[in-house]
Write an enzyme that holds these catalytic residues in place. Sequence first.
Site, mmCIF file in Angstrom:
data_model
loop_
_atom_site.group_PDB
_atom_site.id
_atom_site.type_symbol
_atom_site.label_atom_id
_atom_site.label_comp_id
_atom_site.label_asym_id
_atom_site.label_seq_id
_atom_site.Cartn_x
_atom_site.Cartn_y
_atom_site.Cartn_z
ATOM 1 N N SER A 32 29.503 32.583 45.866
ATOM 2 C CA SER A 32 30.785 33.289 45.872
ATOM 3 C C SER A 32 30.894 34.120 44.602
ATOM 4 C CB SER A 32 31.943 32.272 45.913
ATOM 5 O OG SER A 32 33.181 32.897 45.654
ATOM 6 N N TYR A 83 35.407 24.668 41.677
ATOM 7 C CA TYR A 83 34.812 25.452 42.753
ATOM 8 C C TYR A 83 33.910 26.541 42.185
ATOM 9 C CZ TYR A 83 34.280 28.492 46.786
ATOM 10 O OH TYR A 83 33.738 29.257 47.795
#
Length: 257
Positions: A138, A148
């Site tokens: 990501s 994350y």
Amino acid sequence: MTTALITGSTAGIGAAFARRLAADGYDLVLVARDSERLRKQARELTDRHRIEAEVLSADLAEDAGIASVEARLASTDRPVGLLVNNAGFGNKGRYLEVPMADELRMLKVHCEAVLRLTSAAVPGMRDRGRGGVINVASVAAFVPRGTYGASKAWVVQFTQGIAKDLTGTGVRPMALCPGFVRTEFHSRAGMGTDNIPSWMWLDADRVVDAGLADLAKGKTLSVPDPRYKALLGASKLVPRGMLGKVSSTTGRKYGPQ
């Protein structure tokens, strides 16, 4: 015919990979937790594209689930030529608001599973002199984004590191780093998305098309949209404190949809 194994295949980017690769003539091994959704997906892809689609129900947050996929990747009966490590999720809440068990579960899926599955697939690919591994990360890997973002930063560093070690073997690892993609990701995590500008949203099928094109070019890192490439370039000029403030608010409005 080449076989591709896709984790998290029943939704979002994983489903887009399954559609595109089936259309390209790949046989598939579809991996996810929901057996019913897997069987439905396999039937649809088989009927439409006349390929073979195998289903493997596995929870990659559990050792047994990872081990079952490792075993499939190591099989020589029907070798896997392309591995797509796509399975992943986000937790609702900021650091210290998320239970430690949930944090560790995410790290197991994002990091341990990626390491173990890649390591199960690559030896056979190396022996055959060809193969590819796409690890879905990501753009959060490049900005302060809590656990994350840290897990996705690990995916990027791991992938680019092994790419150097595998130079000349015919095995091509690549980290795919999309921005906001319209999938089930945010709703599953209970995240509101009304504070994300419309221009920041990407289409999963286009992300996959761009990623596969970059893999074919031999890239080890793919940021599949000019807008996000420009944002990442600009982020190098923005103070880390300001970047962290923006990152901690965009797309992280928690609560009912």
